[in-house]
Motif scaffolding. Structure first.
Motif, PDB file in Angstrom:
ATOM      1  N   MET A   1       0.847  -1.177   0.000  1.00 36.01           N
ATOM      2  CA  MET A   1       0.000   0.000   0.000  1.00 36.01           C
ATOM      3  C   MET A   1       0.892   1.240   0.000  1.00 36.01           C
ATOM      4  N   THR A   2       0.576   2.188  -0.825  1.00 33.19           N
ATOM      5  CA  THR A   2       1.382   3.399  -0.921  1.00 33.19           C
ATOM      6  C   THR A   2       1.115   4.321   0.261  1.00 33.19           C
ATOM      7  N   THR A   3       2.019   5.252   0.463  1.00 38.74           N
ATOM      8  CA  THR A   3       1.877   6.210   1.558  1.00 38.74           C
ATOM      9  C   THR A   3       0.586   7.010   1.406  1.00 38.74           C
ATOM     10  N   ILE A   4       0.282   7.401   0.180  1.00 39.88           N
ATOM     11  CA  ILE A   4      -0.931   8.200  -0.060  1.00 39.88           C
ATOM     12  C   ILE A   4      -2.172   7.402   0.302  1.00 39.88           C
ATOM     13  N   SER A   5      -2.221   6.126  -0.099  1.00 42.40           N
ATOM     14  CA  SER A   5      -3.400   5.323   0.208  1.00 42.40           C
ATOM     15  C   SER A   5      -3.479   5.023   1.710  1.00 42.40           C
ATOM     16  N   LEU A   6      -2.329   4.868   2.364  1.00 43.95           N
ATOM     17  CA  LEU A   6      -2.334   4.680   3.812  1.00 43.95           C
ATOM     18  C   LEU A   6      -2.880   5.919   4.513  1.00 43.95           C
ATOM     19  N   ASP A   7      -2.393   7.079   4.108  1.00 44.36           N
ATOM     20  CA  ASP A   7      -2.874   8.331   4.696  1.00 44.36           C
ATOM     21  C   ASP A   7      -4.379   8.487   4.486  1.00 44.36           C
ATOM     22  N   LYS A   8      -4.824   8.137   3.288  1.00 47.62           N
ATOM     23  CA  LYS A   8      -6.245   8.253   2.967  1.00 47.62           C
ATOM     24  C   LYS A   8      -7.080   7.331   3.860  1.00 47.62           C
ATOM     25  N   LYS A   9      -6.612   6.092   4.027  1.00 44.08           N
ATOM     26  CA  LYS A   9      -7.326   5.130   4.883  1.00 44.08           C
ATOM     27  C   LYS A   9      -7.390   5.630   6.327  1.00 44.08           C
ATOM     28  N   ILE A  10      -6.251   6.106   6.830  1.00 41.38           N
ATOM     29  CA  ILE A  10      -6.221   6.610   8.206  1.00 41.38           C
ATOM     30  C   ILE A  10      -7.196   7.764   8.363  1.00 41.38           C
ATOM     31  N   ASN A  11      -7.188   8.684   7.407  1.00 41.36           N
ATOM     32  CA  ASN A  11      -8.100   9.832   7.467  1.00 41.36           C
ATOM     33  C   ASN A  11      -9.565   9.420   7.366  1.00 41.36           C
ATOM     34  N   GLN A  12      -9.844   8.296   6.709  1.00 39.01           N
ATOM     35  CA  GLN A  12     -11.224   7.802   6.633  1.00 39.01           C
ATOM     36  C   GLN A  12     -11.682   7.247   7.981  1.00 39.01           C
ATOM     37  N   TYR A  13     -10.775   6.581   8.693  1.00 36.86           N
ATOM     38  CA  TYR A  13     -11.146   5.926   9.944  1.00 36.86           C
ATOM     39  C   TYR A  13     -11.137   6.859  11.151  1.00 36.86           C
ATOM     40  N   LEU A  14     -10.309   7.873  11.149  1.00 35.33           N
ATOM     41  CA  LEU A  14     -10.198   8.755  12.324  1.00 35.33           C
ATOM     42  C   LEU A  14     -11.531   9.334  12.797  1.00 35.33           C
ATOM     43  N   PRO A  15     -12.370   9.814  11.905  1.00 36.62           N
ATOM     44  CA  PRO A  15     -13.641  10.384  12.380  1.00 36.62           C
ATOM     45  C   PRO A  15     -14.556   9.349  13.050  1.00 36.62           C
ATOM     46  N   LEU A  16     -14.310   8.076  12.819  1.00 36.97           N
ATOM     47  CA  LEU A  16     -15.151   7.032  13.388  1.00 36.97           C
ATOM     48  C   LEU A  16     -14.765   6.665  14.824  1.00 36.97           C
ATOM     49  N   LEU A  17     -13.630   7.190  15.278  1.00 35.61           N
ATOM     50  CA  LEU A  17     -13.122   6.828  16.596  1.00 35.61           C
ATOM     51  C   LEU A  17     -13.582   7.810  17.667  1.00 35.61           C
ATOM     52  N   ALA A  18     -13.725   7.290  18.873  1.00 29.36           N
ATOM     53  CA  ALA A  18     -14.042   8.135  20.027  1.00 29.36           C
ATOM     54  C   ALA A  18     -12.783   8.892  20.434  1.00 29.36           C
ATOM     55  N   ASN A  19     -12.947   9.938  21.222  1.00 24.54           N
ATOM     56  CA  ASN A  19     -11.831  10.774  21.649  1.00 24.54           C
ATOM     57  C   ASN A  19     -10.761   9.958  22.372  1.00 24.54           C
ATOM     58  N   GLU A  20     -11.183   9.047  23.243  1.00 22.87           N
ATOM     59  CA  GLU A  20     -10.228   8.215  23.988  1.00 22.87           C
ATOM     60  C   GLU A  20      -9.411   7.336  23.032  1.00 22.87           C
ATOM     61  N   GLU A  21     -10.067   6.827  22.011  1.00 21.79           N
ATOM     62  CA  GLU A  21      -9.371   5.984  21.022  1.00 21.79           C
ATOM     63  C   GLU A  21      -8.357   6.813  20.228  1.00 21.79           C
ATOM     64  N   LYS A  22      -8.749   8.019  19.889  1.00 23.14           N
ATOM     65  CA  LYS A  22      -7.830   8.908  19.183  1.00 23.14           C
ATOM     66  C   LYS A  22      -6.623   9.244  20.058  1.00 23.14           C
ATOM     67  N   GLN A  23      -6.860   9.463  21.356  1.00 21.77           N
ATOM     68  CA  GLN A  23      -5.760   9.754  22.267  1.00 21.77           C
ATOM     69  C   GLN A  23      -4.818   8.553  22.360  1.00 21.77           C
ATOM     70  N   SER A  24      -5.376   7.365  22.338  1.00 25.67           N
ATOM     71  CA  SER A  24      -4.564   6.151  22.379  1.00 25.67           C
ATOM     72  C   SER A  24      -3.693   6.040  21.131  1.00 25.67           C
ATOM     73  N   ILE A  25      -4.275   6.298  19.981  1.00 24.98           N
ATOM     74  CA  ILE A  25      -3.525   6.253  18.728  1.00 24.98           C
ATOM     75  C   ILE A  25      -2.445   7.327  18.723  1.00 24.98           C
ATOM     76  N   LEU A  26      -2.774   8.510  19.207  1.00 25.24           N
ATOM     77  CA  LEU A  26      -1.794   9.590  19.284  1.00 25.24           C
ATOM     78  C   LEU A  26      -0.626   9.194  20.186  1.00 25.24           C
ATOM     79  N   SER A  27      -0.921   8.507  21.257  1.00 23.31           N
ATOM     80  CA  SER A  27       0.127   8.041  22.165  1.00 23.31           C
ATOM     81  C   SER A  27       1.067   7.061  21.454  1.00 23.31           C
ATOM     82  N   VAL A  28       0.508   6.159  20.676  1.00 19.64           N
ATOM     83  CA  VAL A  28       1.329   5.200  19.922  1.00 19.64           C
ATOM     84  C   VAL A  28       2.190   5.929  18.899  1.00 19.64           C
TER      85      VAL A  28
END
Length: 78
Positions: A1-28
């Motif tokens: 998977m290319t960097t662009i498609s990875l970025d696109k996938k991540i950007n698609q999923y981020l809005p679906l996550l709760a704030n706590e989940e986003k904080q967890s991902i940010l920590s990683v």
């Protein structure tokens, strides 16, 4: 998977996550970045070649030890 498609996938999923989940991902992500920053930096090809030239000059000047002597020194460490 290319960097662009990875970025696109991540950007698609981020809005679906709760704030706590986003904080967890940010920590990683933050831990990955800190690990990267703690690793030694790669040297330039110019520095690499300069170090090789310096080492060769040391050898040509007779500043080295034989492998046998190096083994003896290493054995003394233990």
């Amino acid at each position: 998977m290319t960097t662009i498609s990875l970025d696109k996938k991540i950007n698609q999923y981020l809005p679906l996550l709760a704030n706590e989940e986003k904080q967890s991902i940010l920590s990683v992500i933050t831990s990955f970045i800190k690990l990267k920053e703690s690793l030694p930096k790669r040297i330039s090809i110019e520095q690499y070649n300069r170090e090789l030239d310096e080492a060769e000059a040391e050898m040509n000047a007779g500043n080295f030890i034989s492998q046998e002597d190096a083994k003896k020194q290493a054995e003394a460490w233990f």
